[in-house]
Enzyme design. Structure first.
Site: not given
Length: 143
Positions: A98, A114
């Site tokens: 992301h 992440c």
């Protein structure tokens, strides 16, 4: 006999053909943890190499081979104070690729697990995966 194809039908056929070609293309995303980089290839041709941030000490970005299972233009992390995660591509449980506003940290391991990208690069990758399809996308994370 003069057979004429209406213009709107011709456009529909042309568009359907190009959409089918795009959907058949493969996207290969390779994240190298030791280098903090992401390489993206489309049908085997290099598309981009971008700096990323993956898990800092005490956390883990899971090595392995994955396919995206969810794309969310804007996601908010319930686990981490509703932090915005633009252009999220979820590939395993709560792990995603992301965008981040902390672009100064790209190239260093600072996340909770992440894979962070600049917002522009995250938008580009999201668009590629969306147009070619998650089924035609592989995400490989290597040490």
């Amino acid at each position: 006999m003069n057979a004429r194809v209406p213009f709107h039908l011709l456009l529909a056929v042309l568009f359907a053909g190009s959409a089918a070609d795009r959907a058949g293309a493969s996207i290969a995303v390779r994240i190298q943890l030791s280098q903090q980089t992401m390489n993206v290839a489309v049908d085997g041709a290099d598309f981009a190499t971008w700096p990323v941030s993956t898990a800092r000490r005490g956390y883990r970005t899971p090595p392995g081979s994955y396919q995206p299972y969810s794309l969310q233009r804007m996601h908010y992390s319930r686990l981490y104070d509703y932090t915005p995660m633009p252009y999220s591509i979820f590939f395993r449980g709560g792990y995603a690729i992301h965008g981040t506003t902390e672009i100064r940290n790209l190239g260093r391991p600072v996340s909770h697990g992440c894979v962070r990208l600049s917002p522009e690069n995250a938008r580009s990758l999201f668009g590629l995966v969306q147009s070619h399809g998650p089924r035609n996308t592989t995400i490989e994370i290597v040490e």
